[in-house]
Design a protein around this motif. Structure first.
Motif, PDB file in Angstrom:
ATOM      1  N   PHE A 492      42.697  32.414  71.597  1.00 48.53           N
ATOM      2  CA  PHE A 492      42.288  31.362  70.671  1.00 48.53           C
ATOM      3  C   PHE A 492      43.282  30.210  70.621  1.00 48.53           C
ATOM      4  O   PHE A 492      44.485  30.381  70.836  1.00 48.53           O
ATOM      5  N   ASP A 493      42.726  29.036  70.272  1.00 45.94           N
ATOM      6  CA  ASP A 493      43.561  27.863  70.024  1.00 45.94           C
ATOM      7  C   ASP A 493      44.143  27.893  68.611  1.00 45.94           C
ATOM      8  O   ASP A 493      45.265  27.430  68.388  1.00 45.94           O
ATOM      9  N   MET A 494      43.369  28.425  67.679  1.00 45.37           N
ATOM     10  CA  MET A 494      43.824  28.516  66.290  1.00 45.37           C
ATOM     11  C   MET A 494      43.331  29.818  65.679  1.00 45.37           C
ATOM     12  O   MET A 494      42.226  30.276  65.989  1.00 45.37           O
ATOM     13  N   ILE A 495      44.152  30.379  64.797  1.00 51.08           N
ATOM     14  CA  ILE A 495      43.756  31.549  64.009  1.00 51.08           C
ATOM     15  C   ILE A 495      44.003  31.231  62.540  1.00 51.08           C
ATOM     16  O   ILE A 495      45.102  30.813  62.164  1.00 51.08           O
ATOM     17  N   GLU A 496      42.965  31.411  61.733  1.00 45.42           N
ATOM     18  CA  GLU A 496      43.094  31.287  60.280  1.00 45.42           C
ATOM     19  C   GLU A 496      43.024  32.680  59.661  1.00 45.42           C
ATOM     20  O   GLU A 496      42.071  33.420  59.908  1.00 45.42           O
ATOM     21  N   CYS A 497      44.029  33.028  58.893  1.00 41.35           N
ATOM     22  CA  CYS A 497      44.004  34.302  58.161  1.00 41.35           C
ATOM     23  C   CYS A 497      44.728  34.073  56.838  1.00 41.35           C
ATOM     24  O   CYS A 497      45.940  34.238  56.730  1.00 41.35           O
ATOM     25  N   LYS A 498      43.961  33.678  55.839  1.00 37.49           N
ATOM     26  CA  LYS A 498      44.557  33.251  54.577  1.00 37.49           C
ATOM     27  C   LYS A 498      44.282  34.251  53.461  1.00 37.49           C
ATOM     28  O   LYS A 498      43.153  34.678  53.258  1.00 37.49           O
ATOM     29  N   ASN A 499      45.363  34.612  52.769  1.00 37.81           N
ATOM     30  CA  ASN A 499      45.279  35.494  51.605  1.00 37.81           C
ATOM     31  C   ASN A 499      44.652  36.847  51.944  1.00 37.81           C
ATOM     32  O   ASN A 499      43.907  37.424  51.155  1.00 37.81           O
ATOM     33  N   VAL A 500      44.947  37.326  53.131  1.00 38.74           N
ATOM     34  CA  VAL A 500      44.550  38.668  53.553  1.00 38.74           C
ATOM     35  C   VAL A 500      45.780  39.569  53.604  1.00 38.74           C
ATOM     36  O   VAL A 500      45.783  40.687  53.096  1.00 38.74           O
ATOM     37  N   MET A 501      46.853  39.046  54.199  1.00 38.58           N
ATOM     38  CA  MET A 501      48.062  39.840  54.386  1.00 38.58           C
ATOM     39  C   MET A 501      48.725  40.244  53.067  1.00 38.58           C
ATOM     40  O   MET A 501      49.511  41.190  53.031  1.00 38.58           O
ATOM     41  N   ILE A 502      48.414  39.544  51.992  1.00 43.40           N
ATOM     42  CA  ILE A 502      49.021  39.891  50.706  1.00 43.40           C
ATOM     43  C   ILE A 502      48.587  41.273  50.228  1.00 43.40           C
ATOM     44  O   ILE A 502      49.231  41.861  49.355  1.00 43.40           O
ATOM     45  N   TYR A 503      47.505  41.817  50.814  1.00 49.25           N
ATOM     46  CA  TYR A 503      47.030  43.144  50.430  1.00 49.25           C
ATOM     47  C   TYR A 503      47.610  44.250  51.317  1.00 49.25           C
ATOM     48  O   TYR A 503      47.315  45.422  51.107  1.00 49.25           O
TER      49      TYR A 503
END
Length: 556
Positions: A492-503
């Motif tokens: 991928f050129d970009m990966i969005e993973c927002k407010n997932v790792m906090i769990y």
């Protein structure tokens, strides 16, 4: 599947398990008929397709039909209310809470082929936690030797029942030959009354007596055997809120007793021998903290369902478990655990509650502006653009990215891979239906990006909800992917993973960041949530593109 009954003034409609396009057409025909009230009951359904949501809107809001919607899955109730369709939630889990966490008296009844099953059950539980009664059809002439056999497998006192014997936890009582075994006032009584179901001792006589004596502290277990003894007692057990476990008939060579019990449908669970023992082990457990119960639960969930919540942030998980128990009116942690481990519907409901992330359109404007900057600088003249939205939830951020790409004139050569390990929210994301309130909030955020085309051009609207237009959706792909156990599937050129790792805890974060690193092209960008950061051991593989907005660029 759809079923309906036409009454004088009401049409009762039940839709359960799934909804096909043919059934939606059938429902449309029914709603076109002239009834004062349409009662629609959704059973075992977690999500409905967009076409059904639009049909319900048309008949409730436009045609002003009197429609009452009842659902038994909280996720569907939340979804319907979110889009303004007002589904009344009635929890069915409450009806299945027959387990008293304080069960301390159990009885196992069987005849031919039951001895091996009884030995296997007792060998795999802490027999000191229960008063145990064993009722088998035995030869009235010969002396029993089952006590001598059992001594090789358990350490308890094993006694053939005698008149007036006190019932004590930690002892095992075998029915004596040619006598019915009953209990009154916690004392054993032997009766020479008539044969019951062709047997003396009779399973039915003992089960009914024990259930009347110990009520919901009693668990009756029917295992292998011929004839039907014990089956006619099950109604009494259920009236007393006693627990009924039935051996899976497929596990028995002599299966008449469990097969007839299964056909009667008066039981709590049909189990194999291993699960009977595990259920009883659960009943004997005592932990001194909520946290230890959660640890036990997630260890067993991983073993039984192959979903791993053990590495999730514990405080967040505990809050969601507590909310789940309140919502379904479950007051005891052991009752909750038994429901989740032995009832797949209960587990799925919990799974959905544990895996829901909060999301919204254009949630972080400054991060969106940085994304626009990166796309214009590095991808405007690329042949194609591949973006992965990991943990996409119900799709708002995915469609936000698609709208940004369209405004930049690049959506036609972009593909957005959108994943979540929750299959229900994936279906909601595919529906692309959102509340008017959420849309109005999105308009305010979108205006700050400075695009010329109004946001409403990307949505179909009505008085209750909005729906993303097809041209926005055509380059967006949704599918189930589990960050905890699934692997790299593209570059991928970009990966969005927002407010997932906090769990996630630190171990799981390490595994996920390794996957993201392997999934990004050299020079690709990783977008995280505002409360998340790159682990120290990845700092030499990424450079900070924007520390405030948590954007990182792969450099090694």
């Amino acid at each position: 599947m759809l079923k309906f009954v036409r009454l004088e003034r009401e049409c009762k409609i039940e839709i359960y398990d799934s909804v096909s396009s043919e059934e939606i057409l059938q429902l449309e025909e029914l709603l076109g008929e002239d009834f004062y009230l349409f009662s629609i009951n959704f059973t075992r359904i977690y999500n409905i397709p967009a076409s059904l949501a639009e049909l319900l809107y048309e008949h409730t809001e436009v045609l002003q039909k009197n429609i009452k919607i009842v659902v038994n899955k909280s996720r569907l109730s939340k979804y319907l209310n979110y889009i303004g369709l007002k589904g009344m939630f009635v929890s069915k889990l409450k009806d299945r809470q027959s387990t008293n966490p304080n069960i301390n008296v159990i009885a196992i009844g069987g005849s031919a082929n039951s001895s091996a099953k009884i030995i296997e059950i007792l060998s795999n539980i802490d027999t000191t936690k229960f008063a145990i009664f064993l009722i088998q059809h035995i030869d009235p002439i010969k002396d029993g030797i089952f006590d001598e056999i059992l001594e090789n497998y358990v350490e308890n006192d094993i006694l053939y029942a005698s008149e007036g014997m006190d019932v004590k936890v930690g002892e095992i009582y075998l029915a004596s030959k040619d006598r019915h075994m009953t209990v009154n006032g916690s004392k054993i009584h032997l009766e020479n009354s008539a044969l019951k179901n062709g047997a003396r001792p009779s399973i039915s006589v003992s089960f009914e007596s024990l259930s009347n004596e110990y009520k919901d502290n009693f668990c009756g277990i029917l295992t292998c055997g011929y004839a039907t003894d014990g089956v006619d007692s099950l109604a009494t057990l259920k009236r007393n809120n006693s627990v009924v476990l039935v051996q899976n008939p497929d596990d028995c060579e002599a299966n008449s007793i469990p097969k007839q019990a299964k056909n009667q449908k008066i039981y709590d669970y049909i189990f194999n021998t291993r699960d009977i023992a595990f259920y009883l082990r659960c009943m004997s457990l005592q932990y001194d903290s909520f946290d230890k119960w959660i640890t036990f639960l997630f260890d067993e969930v991983y073993t039984r369902y192959e979903y791993d919540f053990r590495l999730y942030q514990r405080d967040s998980v505990k809050r969601r478990v507590e909310q789940f128990m309140i919502k379904h009116r479950i007051v005891d942690i052991k009752t909750f655990i038994v429901l989740v481990l032995f009832n797949k519907s209960a587990f799925k409901s919990l799974f959905l509650d544990l895996s829901i992330n909060v999301t919204e359109f254009f949630r972080d404007i400054e991060a969106s502006k940085k994304m626009i900057e990166i796309i214009n600088k590095e991808h405007k003249h690329c042949y194609n653009i591949k973006i992965w939205s990991a943990g996409c939830s119900s799709g708002e951020e995915v469609y936000s990215t698609a709208i940004i790409l369209n405004e930049l004139g690049l959506l036609h050569k972009s593909i957005i891979y959108s994943t979540d390990f929750n299959p229900v929210v994936i279906e909601e994301a595919k529906n692309a239906i959102y509340s008017l309130e959420r849309f109005k909030k999105a308009e305010e955020a979108y205006a700050k990006l400075g695009f010329k085309m109004p946001l409403e051009n990307y949505f179909e609207t009505n008085t209750k909800f909005v729906k993303v237009k097809e041209h926005v959706k055509q380059n967006v792909l949704f599918f189930v992917h589990n960050l905890e156990k699934d692997s790299v599937f593209n570059e991928f050129d970009m990966i969005e993973c927002k407010n997932v790792m906090i769990y996630f805890d630190e171990e799981l974060k390490q595994n996920v960041f390794k996957m993201f690193y392997d999934s990004l092209k050299f020079g690709g960008h990783l977008f995280l949530g505002p409360s998340e950061m790159l682990p120290l051991n990845f700092e030499n593989r990424f450079e900070v593109y924007d520390d405030i907005n948590k954007i990182y660029r792969k450099v090694a």
